[in-house]
Scaffold this motif. Sequence first.
Motif, mmCIF file in Angstrom:
data_model
loop_
_atom_site.group_PDB
_atom_site.id
_atom_site.type_symbol
_atom_site.label_atom_id
_atom_site.label_comp_id
_atom_site.label_asym_id
_atom_site.label_seq_id
_atom_site.Cartn_x
_atom_site.Cartn_y
_atom_site.Cartn_z
ATOM 1 N N ARG A 149 8.189 3.354 7.746
ATOM 2 C CA ARG A 149 7.229 2.488 7.054
ATOM 3 C C ARG A 149 5.796 2.847 7.443
ATOM 4 O O ARG A 149 5.447 2.918 8.615
ATOM 5 C CB ARG A 149 7.526 1.026 7.398
ATOM 6 C CG ARG A 149 6.683 0.033 6.606
ATOM 7 C CD ARG A 149 7.279 -1.363 6.727
ATOM 8 N NE ARG A 149 6.440 -2.339 6.063
ATOM 9 C CZ ARG A 149 5.606 -3.160 6.689
ATOM 10 N NH1 ARG A 149 5.503 -3.099 8.012
ATOM 11 N NH2 ARG A 149 4.890 -4.034 6.029
ATOM 12 N N LEU A 150 4.972 3.066 6.446
ATOM 13 C CA LEU A 150 3.555 3.369 6.656
ATOM 14 C C LEU A 150 2.740 2.244 6.026
ATOM 15 O O LEU A 150 2.629 2.146 4.809
ATOM 16 C CB LEU A 150 3.195 4.717 6.016
ATOM 17 C CG LEU A 150 1.751 5.203 6.209
ATOM 18 C CD1 LEU A 150 1.448 5.372 7.697
ATOM 19 C CD2 LEU A 150 1.531 6.525 5.471
ATOM 20 N N THR A 151 2.191 1.373 6.873
ATOM 21 C CA THR A 151 1.470 0.211 6.371
ATOM 22 C C THR A 151 0.019 0.563 6.040
ATOM 23 O O THR A 151 -0.513 1.592 6.468
ATOM 24 C CB THR A 151 1.474 -0.906 7.420
ATOM 25 O OG1 THR A 151 0.753 -0.460 8.577
ATOM 26 C CG2 THR A 151 2.899 -1.274 7.826
ATOM 27 N N ALA A 152 -0.612 -0.325 5.292
ATOM 28 C CA ALA A 152 -2.027 -0.130 4.963
ATOM 29 C C ALA A 152 -2.875 -0.131 6.229
ATOM 30 O O ALA A 152 -3.868 0.598 6.334
ATOM 31 C CB ALA A 152 -2.484 -1.227 4.008
ATOM 32 N N ALA A 153 -2.477 -0.950 7.214
ATOM 33 C CA ALA A 153 -3.220 -0.994 8.473
ATOM 34 C C ALA A 153 -3.172 0.347 9.188
ATOM 35 O O ALA A 153 -4.186 0.831 9.700
ATOM 36 C CB ALA A 153 -2.655 -2.088 9.376
ATOM 37 N N LYS A 154 -1.998 0.948 9.226
ATOM 38 C CA LYS A 154 -1.874 2.258 9.869
ATOM 39 C C LYS A 154 -2.730 3.297 9.162
ATOM 40 O O LYS A 154 -3.394 4.117 9.804
ATOM 41 C CB LYS A 154 -0.413 2.715 9.875
ATOM 42 C CG LYS A 154 0.460 1.997 10.882
ATOM 43 C CD LYS A 154 1.864 2.573 10.878
ATOM 44 C CE LYS A 154 2.766 1.866 11.885
ATOM 45 N NZ LYS A 154 4.132 2.418 11.888
ATOM 46 N N ALA A 188 -0.260 -2.179 14.761
ATOM 47 C CA ALA A 188 0.053 -1.454 13.533
ATOM 48 C C ALA A 188 1.394 -0.785 13.597
ATOM 49 O O ALA A 188 1.743 0.019 12.775
ATOM 50 C CB ALA A 188 -1.035 -0.403 13.258
ATOM 51 N N GLY A 189 2.200 -1.099 14.590
ATOM 52 C CA GLY A 189 3.507 -0.466 14.645
ATOM 53 C C GLY A 189 4.103 -0.632 16.024
ATOM 54 O O GLY A 189 3.459 -1.051 16.965
#
Length: 337
Positions: A122-127, A292-293
Amino acid sequence: MTSTTAVENKGVAQLTAAMMLSGTLGVFVVESGAPPFDVVFFRVLFGALALGGYALARGYFRGHGFTPRTLGLAALGGVFIVFNWVLLFQSYENTSISVATVVYHTQPFYVVLLGALLFRERLTAAKVGWIALAFAGLVLVSGVSPADFANGGSYLTGLGQALLAALLYGLSTLVTKRITGVRPHLVALVQVLVGIPLLLPFADFGAMRGTGADWGWLAGLGVVHTGLMYVLMYAAYAKLPTAKIAVLAFTYPAVAMVMDWAVYGHHIGLVQALGVPLIVTASLKVTLPGTAGTSLAGRITRAGRTPRTPVAVPAPRTAAHAPEAASRPATPVASEG
């Protein structure tokens, strides 16, 4: 003082010592006077002797836990690690220890991006936002000017080598994360053993004749930076929460920059210095759980504080860092390096 506090304090001391040793890596490489391929060859040779002796003395070979699959993964990680070292040490020659070390600490962001690309993590917008901030810091730290395009491009080559080294470290991290049930010391041993036949065709033994005392620097890279340093790091990882690992791992680049200034008179400029906190902040935000993770170090800590899933063995790095880092966290490293 409670027993838990005492254990954590011991872990802090161990990791701080390991990261300070990591910070001297560049000086050992430069002072050896050997070409990068030779430096890495003798690092893995002496490192294999040091790690092998330690593992034998501790009885780690009994019930080692390797399967054909995990052994193959460890070997593949070793391929990435040894060439990561070669590129990093070449970058020292073309830029400086300070610049190469900071640029190399983009490793955690490669881990996140490669995980999303190769394994659909998962690659979030925050990352994405923190990664963008980190690479803005990278642009500042690189300090590239029009003159760098006109003088043969060696400085640009060095920046590219540091970035490619970070990419290879990220690949090693992703491979090594898939190894379970094996002590990290044994994974590290396999990775340096792989480097011996892998680098043998590239080593220029003729260039090593008459190096005299320089052999001490090469032995130090194996015994100190690939033996003692990793033993200290792995012991610390089992005692510390992710937040402390993440923060303490930045001791490595800080010491590396101080050593580069104290020994060689190299320092980064004011504009370049503005990029360092951007990279540090973004790295912490990406690697700390609850931001962020969730990092590998966090999973290690929650799993009974026993590092069943080993980290990659690079030169130490930041809290991403493993390496041999770091970073030297998605991979609490070592090496660097």
